[in-house]
Design a protein around this motif. Sequence first.
Motif, PDB file in Angstrom:
ATOM      1  N   ALA A  53      50.863  17.878 135.352  1.00 57.80           N
ATOM      2  CA  ALA A  53      50.425  18.977 134.491  1.00 57.80           C
ATOM      3  C   ALA A  53      49.084  18.652 133.853  1.00 57.80           C
ATOM      4  O   ALA A  53      48.196  19.517 133.754  1.00 57.80           O
ATOM      5  CB  ALA A  53      51.479  19.256 133.416  1.00 57.80           C
ATOM      6  N   TYR A  54      48.909  17.413 133.407  1.00 61.48           N
ATOM      7  CA  TYR A  54      47.628  16.999 132.826  1.00 61.48           C
ATOM      8  C   TYR A  54      46.503  17.126 133.850  1.00 61.48           C
ATOM      9  O   TYR A  54      45.404  17.603 133.535  1.00 61.48           O
ATOM     10  CB  TYR A  54      47.722  15.558 132.324  1.00 61.48           C
ATOM     11  N   ILE A 168      56.553  22.953 131.671  1.00 67.16           N
ATOM     12  CA  ILE A 168      55.401  22.145 131.256  1.00 67.16           C
ATOM     13  C   ILE A 168      54.099  22.902 131.501  1.00 67.16           C
ATOM     14  O   ILE A 168      53.198  22.929 130.646  1.00 67.16           O
ATOM     15  CB  ILE A 168      55.398  20.799 132.005  1.00 67.16           C
ATOM     16  N   LEU A 169      53.979  23.521 132.676  1.00 61.78           N
ATOM     17  CA  LEU A 169      52.761  24.281 132.987  1.00 61.78           C
ATOM     18  C   LEU A 169      52.589  25.464 132.040  1.00 61.78           C
ATOM     19  O   LEU A 169      51.477  25.776 131.611  1.00 61.78           O
ATOM     20  CB  LEU A 169      52.804  24.766 134.429  1.00 61.78           C
ATOM     21  N   ILE A 176      45.439  27.874 126.666  1.00 59.34           N
ATOM     22  CA  ILE A 176      44.128  28.168 127.244  1.00 59.34           C
ATOM     23  C   ILE A 176      43.913  29.678 127.325  1.00 59.34           C
ATOM     24  O   ILE A 176      42.858  30.197 126.941  1.00 59.34           O
ATOM     25  CB  ILE A 176      44.009  27.529 128.642  1.00 59.34           C
ATOM     26  N   LEU A 177      44.915  30.386 127.816  1.00 61.64           N
ATOM     27  CA  LEU A 177      44.800  31.843 127.928  1.00 61.64           C
ATOM     28  C   LEU A 177      44.635  32.492 126.556  1.00 61.64           C
ATOM     29  O   LEU A 177      43.858  33.430 126.385  1.00 61.64           O
ATOM     30  CB  LEU A 177      46.043  32.414 128.618  1.00 61.64           C
ATOM     31  N   TYR A 327      51.410  32.672 135.234  1.00 56.73           N
ATOM     32  CA  TYR A 327      52.187  33.591 136.057  1.00 56.73           C
ATOM     33  C   TYR A 327      53.143  32.835 136.973  1.00 56.73           C
ATOM     34  O   TYR A 327      54.322  33.204 137.106  1.00 56.73           O
ATOM     35  CB  TYR A 327      51.238  34.459 136.879  1.00 56.73           C
ATOM     36  N   SER A 328      52.647  31.760 137.611  1.00 63.82           N
ATOM     37  CA  SER A 328      53.496  30.967 138.504  1.00 63.82           C
ATOM     38  C   SER A 328      54.657  30.347 137.745  1.00 63.82           C
ATOM     39  O   SER A 328      55.786  30.279 138.253  1.00 63.82           O
ATOM     40  CB  SER A 328      52.670  29.873 139.181  1.00 63.82           C
ATOM     41  N   ALA A 329      54.377  29.863 136.519  1.00 66.43           N
ATOM     42  CA  ALA A 329      55.436  29.266 135.714  1.00 66.43           C
ATOM     43  C   ALA A 329      56.462  30.310 135.288  1.00 66.43           C
ATOM     44  O   ALA A 329      57.675  30.089 135.371  1.00 66.43           O
ATOM     45  CB  ALA A 329      54.835  28.588 134.486  1.00 66.43           C
ATOM     46  N   LEU A 330      55.987  31.473 134.855  1.00 66.88           N
ATOM     47  CA  LEU A 330      56.901  32.512 134.384  1.00 66.88           C
ATOM     48  C   LEU A 330      57.719  33.141 135.506  1.00 66.88           C
ATOM     49  O   LEU A 330      58.866  33.547 135.305  1.00 66.88           O
ATOM     50  CB  LEU A 330      56.110  33.604 133.661  1.00 66.88           C
TER      51      LEU A 330
END
Length: 359
Positions: A53-54, A168-169, A176-177, A327-330
């Motif tokens: 993630a980092y 985590i993502l 950031i968003l 979006y990918s995480a959600l």
Amino acid sequence: MPAPHDPQQDHHLPEIPFLKQVGILRRLLNSSDEFLKLSALSAGLLFILLATAYGQVTLNQWNVPFYNAIEQRNVPEFIRQLQIFVFIAAGLLILNVAQNWFQQTLSVMMRKAIVKNLIDCWLHGNKASKLDKTDFYAQNPDQRIHQDTRQLADSTTGLTIGFIQSTILLLSFVGILWNVSEGFVFHYNGHDFSLPGYMVWAAFLYVGLASALSKWVGRGLVRLNAAREAQEAEFRTALVTIVSENHNYPTVDDSERKISFLRGKFESLYLSVKKLILTETNLTWISSGFGWMAIVVPILAAAPIYFSGGLNFGGLMMTVGAFNQVYSALRWYVNNYQAIAEWRAHLLRITGFHTLLSE
């Protein structure tokens, strides 16, 4: 010869409360000799997921100077940013390879723990011969121990890692968003208004709509997957039974009886698979459709900021990248609704079989 399976019975499969199933699985793992190894592998995987993630956040931030160098036609800076990219990509590659090894090792170790426990319970005190063969969970114990344990271990590790990674993502990129769209003012028809963090709300709204539609379309997948696996096992057992009976030359009447029996078994399986295919096809319309739209949705959402001068080109690409990560995480639940249904079907059969053996 047993009568053909009635597909209508699949709507009334025996149930065990889901939380009880999870508790049984946890006890199976905690009481195994592999518990310490499983814990160590899990800790190593968590570290790898955090490091990944980092690295992805660092890669997202790299978008700003890289695309700005392209926009400004700054060749020296462009080359320098490419060199930085090589280091970031190499680190992420190493982490991806390590994650794959840890995941597969954890899966086979989990399967080992479950199989050893089930074998001990199954054969201890000659329980195998005392099971009521009419009980749903007692049917085809070889399939429970062989096939369901493998699929349960694989899906448990895969889904758990996916869930943790997505969480985590999400936590990493939401900030950031939010910062990108914080304080942006919309101008419409002589009026000014603002929505703090509107890019975050756009991502939540988009995925929420996809999740709601997927849940509605994919309802019943757990039952359909459980029914399909049960009938697959019944058909295999019927084939083995016929082979074991077919040592001598069968008479014409005997052959017709066996043919009718096997066809009946397969017809039940065929009808169950058709229902499953229809539900999965409808679910694909939702998941694929929203996936393709995700290519342009973040650009459309960020366009007002960009065209008003609130973002340069590098900032736009960083925002699009952050939106896609959120979006990918959600959408993890959307993409894995079918996989979760299959996992719950395997969990139901394993925990049901273990409960029966423990009585």
